[in-house]
Design a protein around this motif. Structure first.
Motif, PDB file in Angstrom:
ATOM      1  N   ALA A   1      -3.609 -14.445 -12.910  1.00 30.02           N
ATOM      2  CA  ALA A   1      -3.963 -13.994 -11.563  1.00 30.02           C
ATOM      3  C   ALA A   1      -3.183 -14.762 -10.500  1.00 30.02           C
ATOM      4  O   ALA A   1      -2.816 -14.196  -9.458  1.00 30.02           O
ATOM      5  CB  ALA A   1      -5.463 -14.152 -11.345  1.00 30.02           C
ATOM      6  N   ILE A   2      -2.912 -16.042 -10.729  1.00 28.72           N
ATOM      7  CA  ILE A   2      -2.135 -16.843  -9.776  1.00 28.72           C
ATOM      8  C   ILE A   2      -0.720 -16.282  -9.654  1.00 28.72           C
ATOM      9  O   ILE A   2      -0.188 -16.111  -8.552  1.00 28.72           O
ATOM     10  CB  ILE A   2      -2.096 -18.324 -10.220  1.00 28.72           C
ATOM     11  CG1 ILE A   2      -3.480 -18.953 -10.042  1.00 28.72           C
ATOM     12  CG2 ILE A   2      -1.058 -19.103  -9.417  1.00 28.72           C
ATOM     13  CD1 ILE A   2      -3.616 -20.307 -10.722  1.00 28.72           C
ATOM     14  N   VAL A   3      -0.109 -15.981 -10.788  1.00 25.27           N
ATOM     15  CA  VAL A   3       1.251 -15.416 -10.783  1.00 25.27           C
ATOM     16  C   VAL A   3       1.253 -14.064 -10.076  1.00 25.27           C
ATOM     17  O   VAL A   3       2.127 -13.781  -9.233  1.00 25.27           O
ATOM     18  CB  VAL A   3       1.785 -15.281 -12.224  1.00 25.27           C
ATOM     19  CG1 VAL A   3       3.117 -14.536 -12.233  1.00 25.27           C
ATOM     20  CG2 VAL A   3       1.934 -16.658 -12.868  1.00 25.27           C
ATOM     21  N   ALA A   4       0.275 -13.229 -10.408  1.00 25.88           N
ATOM     22  CA  ALA A   4       0.204 -11.902  -9.780  1.00 25.88           C
ATOM     23  C   ALA A   4      -0.036 -12.016  -8.272  1.00 25.88           C
ATOM     24  O   ALA A   4       0.536 -11.244  -7.487  1.00 25.88           O
ATOM     25  CB  ALA A   4      -0.906 -11.081 -10.427  1.00 25.88           C
ATOM     26  N   THR A   5      -0.848 -12.974  -7.859  1.00 18.65           N
ATOM     27  CA  THR A   5      -1.092 -13.160  -6.427  1.00 18.65           C
ATOM     28  C   THR A   5       0.189 -13.572  -5.711  1.00 18.65           C
ATOM     29  O   THR A   5       0.517 -13.054  -4.631  1.00 18.65           O
ATOM     30  CB  THR A   5      -2.178 -14.236  -6.206  1.00 18.65           C
ATOM     31  OG1 THR A   5      -3.378 -13.835  -6.866  1.00 18.65           O
ATOM     32  CG2 THR A   5      -2.458 -14.413  -4.721  1.00 18.65           C
ATOM     33  N   ALA A   6       0.926 -14.490  -6.301  1.00 18.84           N
ATOM     34  CA  ALA A   6       2.174 -14.949  -5.694  1.00 18.84           C
ATOM     35  C   ALA A   6       3.183 -13.810  -5.571  1.00 18.84           C
ATOM     36  O   ALA A   6       3.929 -13.730  -4.580  1.00 18.84           O
ATOM     37  CB  ALA A   6       2.765 -16.091  -6.510  1.00 18.84           C
ATOM     38  N   LEU A   7       3.182 -12.905  -6.548  1.00 23.62           N
ATOM     39  CA  LEU A   7       4.185 -11.835  -6.570  1.00 23.62           C
ATOM     40  C   LEU A   7       3.780 -10.614  -5.757  1.00 23.62           C
ATOM     41  O   LEU A   7       4.632  -9.977  -5.117  1.00 23.62           O
ATOM     42  CB  LEU A   7       4.444 -11.409  -8.021  1.00 23.62           C
ATOM     43  CG  LEU A   7       5.122 -12.432  -8.932  1.00 23.62           C
ATOM     44  CD1 LEU A   7       5.213 -11.890 -10.353  1.00 23.62           C
ATOM     45  CD2 LEU A   7       6.516 -12.778  -8.408  1.00 23.62           C
ATOM     46  N   PHE A   8       2.498 -10.262  -5.771  1.00 25.73           N
ATOM     47  CA  PHE A   8       2.106  -8.946  -5.275  1.00 25.73           C
ATOM     48  C   PHE A   8       1.182  -8.952  -4.053  1.00 25.73           C
ATOM     49  O   PHE A   8       1.101  -7.937  -3.359  1.00 25.73           O
ATOM     50  CB  PHE A   8       1.410  -8.150  -6.397  1.00 25.73           C
ATOM     51  CG  PHE A   8       2.222  -8.041  -7.649  1.00 25.73           C
ATOM     52  CD1 PHE A   8       3.499  -7.504  -7.613  1.00 25.73           C
ATOM     53  CD2 PHE A   8       1.718  -8.483  -8.861  1.00 25.73           C
ATOM     54  CE1 PHE A   8       4.264  -7.400  -8.776  1.00 25.73           C
ATOM     55  CE2 PHE A   8       2.470  -8.385 -10.026  1.00 25.73           C
ATOM     56  CZ  PHE A   8       3.745  -7.842  -9.980  1.00 25.73           C
TER      57      PHE A   8
ATOM     58  N   GLY B   1      -5.577 -17.904   6.213  1.00 27.03           N
ATOM     59  CA  GLY B   1      -4.809 -16.965   5.412  1.00 27.03           C
ATOM     60  C   GLY B   1      -5.532 -16.627   4.125  1.00 27.03           C
ATOM     61  O   GLY B   1      -5.905 -17.514   3.355  1.00 27.03           O
ATOM     62  N   ARG B   2      -5.755 -15.339   3.898  1.00 26.12           N
ATOM     63  CA  ARG B   2      -6.542 -14.918   2.739  1.00 26.12           C
ATOM     64  C   ARG B   2      -5.820 -15.192   1.433  1.00 26.12           C
ATOM     65  O   ARG B   2      -6.431 -15.642   0.456  1.00 26.12           O
ATOM     66  CB  ARG B   2      -6.883 -13.429   2.885  1.00 26.12           C
ATOM     67  CG  ARG B   2      -7.714 -13.136   4.138  1.00 26.12           C
ATOM     68  CD  ARG B   2      -8.069 -11.669   4.290  1.00 26.12           C
ATOM     69  NE  ARG B   2      -8.834 -11.459   5.512  1.00 26.12           N
ATOM     70  CZ  ARG B   2      -8.395 -10.788   6.563  1.00 26.12           C
ATOM     71  NH1 ARG B   2      -7.189 -10.246   6.553  1.00 26.12           N
ATOM     72  NH2 ARG B   2      -9.149 -10.662   7.636  1.00 26.12           N
ATOM     73  N   LYS B   3      -4.529 -14.935   1.376  1.00 27.60           N
ATOM     74  CA  LYS B   3      -3.777 -15.200   0.155  1.00 27.60           C
ATOM     75  C   LYS B   3      -3.798 -16.683  -0.171  1.00 27.60           C
ATOM     76  O   LYS B   3      -3.983 -17.076  -1.332  1.00 27.60           O
ATOM     77  CB  LYS B   3      -2.337 -14.705   0.313  1.00 27.60           C
ATOM     78  CG  LYS B   3      -1.443 -14.995  -0.890  1.00 27.60           C
ATOM     79  CD  LYS B   3      -0.051 -14.443  -0.682  1.00 27.60           C
ATOM     80  CE  LYS B   3       0.857 -14.751  -1.872  1.00 27.60           C
ATOM     81  NZ  LYS B   3       2.215 -14.166  -1.699  1.00 27.60           N
TER      82      LYS B   3
END
Length: 515
Positions: free
Chosen positions: A228-235, A123-125
């Motif tokens: 970036a971690i928060v943005a990845t989790a959200l978007f 999984g890339r994310k």
């Protein structure tokens, strides 16, 4: 024995610093990309796509991925400007300073070919977020390092996270932007961010080091990674490849043994003696690792590096060009930071400011070279770039001990032109030297070769870093003469790789893969 050709050594082509104008060799990864399900044919429209009832906004995904690229790319420049402060603050030897830089570049080079496959499978994310967490945690460990050994270990861990960022982020972008035109625009933004990070890195590193100490260069990474971690989790949505490549742990380990042995011998040799048992052991481990690596990869159904690729002269030339030119870049950044803040008498901030014009010229000449490659092929760009590298090396080899600022800026800008012209055709030559189905593998190996070159450059430059300031300018001259020679090697390879003989080796490889 027949085997399935390797699909992709990375999840997609990795733009390099200054490569904003580099033509993308393929619209996406060589492995089939599992695109994000879309409500329309183009998921990169303002409304975005829906995944599990949640709307995906491609612009936010792109911004998140570019943030990771920005912090990982800038990291390499920041550390070079801070090296003299690290030496003074931790009492680091010249050898230890080399390991501070090369612990990162070696680990990146070793893992770059594997992280794309990991992301396709797991999984890339998930892999991307793991990389961000590791990068942030390791940056904090580096900033808190009480000893140089602690800092070197932290840099190695930081590289493990860094290897999960750039290639995986590009795969996420490719999976999000399913329309070819939208994807090309997104990758153009990606390349521009890389160029900006290279331009801002020296001055930001100098200002942070002068104002807060060398630790600030590492602390800067932490809040950026957290955002970036928060943005990845959200978007950022999760995606995987429908048919991920198998992992190659044996090949991965052997490649690490080979690279660590070569660079370790180069770093330790000048200090403890080339005939000392540790250096001979490192050299022997490198030779054995390479020999076994070739045997293992030849027998693997899905090798990390398909040895057959090197039967193509254009591909082999591109690997050598990448190593040569990035050896020059790695040696230059390492050595000039010590020269400028040592015998030449500049502060960390002034050192950063002096390096900015080189980065700006590099960023401007790279897209120009990319357009030239599109119109006239790779030979003109490689010849101009190699000549620029040689000329800059000559100017620095003749550097007077009381060099004026204008002379330094002129040499740095000439080097920027050389690096900017060579960078785009490296990946283009690599991709053109292999069958189209191997585009991802070619660009991934070109990126790894760049990192190997940086590691070798630091190892070579560090051989004179222990000299006192009064003799450092004179002791540096052989390193710059080496840059002259490597620039000429690029010129020769640029011509040879575009001959009819070279194209014939490429056609024979095509026939081999289609058999």
């Amino acid at each position: 024995m027949s085997r399935t050709p390797s699909k992709s050594a990375a999840s997609g082509p990795e733009p390099e610093p200054g490569g904003a104008g580099e033509p993308t060799p393929a619209s996406g990864p060589a492995d089939p990309v599992d695109p994000i399900p879309a409500d329309s044919a183009d998921s990169a429209v303002p409304g975005g796509a829906r995944v599990g009832g949640r709307r995906v906004r491609p612009g936010l995904v792109l911004a998140t991925c570019c943030t990771a690229l920005f912090v990982s790319s800038m990291n390499a420049v920041l550390i070079n400007v801070a090296l003299p402060m690290i030496r003074a603050g931790l009492g680091a030897s010249a050898t230890q300073l080399q390991w501070v830089v090369d612990a990162y570049t070696l680990m990146i080079a070793s893992l770059l070919l594997a992280t794309g496959s990991m992301a396709d499978r797991f999984g890339r994310k998930r892999v991307f977020m793991t990389g961000l967490v590791l990068f942030a945690a390791a940056s904090a460990l580096c900033a808190l390092a009480p000893t140089t050994a602690w800092l070197i270990a932290g840099r190695g861990l930081q590289a493990v996270g860094g290897a999960m960022l750039t290639p995986v982020a590009l795969s996420i972008i490719s999976a999000t932007y399913t329309d070819a035109a939208a994807r090309a625009r997104a990758i153009g933004v990606w390349g521009a961010v890389s160029g900006v990070s290279l331009g801002l890195g020296p001055i930001a590193g100098g200002l942070l080091t002068d104002a807060f100490g060398w630790e600030a260069s590492f602390w800067l990474n932490v809040p950026v990674c957290v955002a970036a971690i928060v943005a990845t989790a959200l978007f950022v949505p999760e995606s995987r490849a429908p048919r991920p490549r198998r992992l190659d742990p044996a090949g991965q380990l052997l490649m690490m043994v080979f690279l660590a042995g070569v660079v370790g011998a180069l770093i330790e040799g000048p200090e403890i003696g080339w005939s000392s048992p540790p250096v001979l052991a490192l050299a022997g481990a490198a030779a054995a690792g390479l020999a076994v690596f070739v045997v293992v990869e030849r027998r693997s159904a899905e090798p990390m590096v398909d040895i057959r690729f090197f039967g193509s002269a254009p591909f082999s030339a591109s690997m050598l060009i990448a190593v040569a030119v990035f050896t020059v870049q790695g040696a230059f950044l390492f050595l000039m930071s010590l020269l400028l803040q040592g015998p030449l008498g500049y502060s960390a901030s002034a050192t950063g400011a002096l390096l900015v014009p080189m980065a700006v010229v590099l960023a401007l000449s790279s897209p120009f070279s990319g357009r030239m490659v599109g119109r006239r092929g790779t030979r003109p760009s490689l010849v101009i770039g190699g000549a620029g590298v040689s000329l800059a090396g000559l100017m620095l080899a003749l550097l007077p001990a009381d060099a004026r600022m204008w002379y330094l800026l002129a040499a740095f800008m000439v080097l920027g032109v050389g690096l900017g012209f060579v960078n785009p055709p490296i990946t283009t030559t690599a991709v053109a030297g292999l069958p189209l189905s191997q585009a991802g593998a070619a660009s991934g190996m070109a990126s790894a070769s760049r990192q190997v070159g940086v590691a070798l450059g630091v190892a070579v430059a560090g051989s004179v870093a222990g000299v006192d300031d009064a003799r450092l300018v004179a002791a540096s001259r052989p390193v710059f003469w080496l840059a002259v020679a490597l620039g000429l090697v690029v010129v020769v390879l640029g011509v040879v790789s575009t001959t009819e003989w070279a194209r014939g080796t490429r056609r024979r490889l095509d026939a081999l893969f289609s058999a």
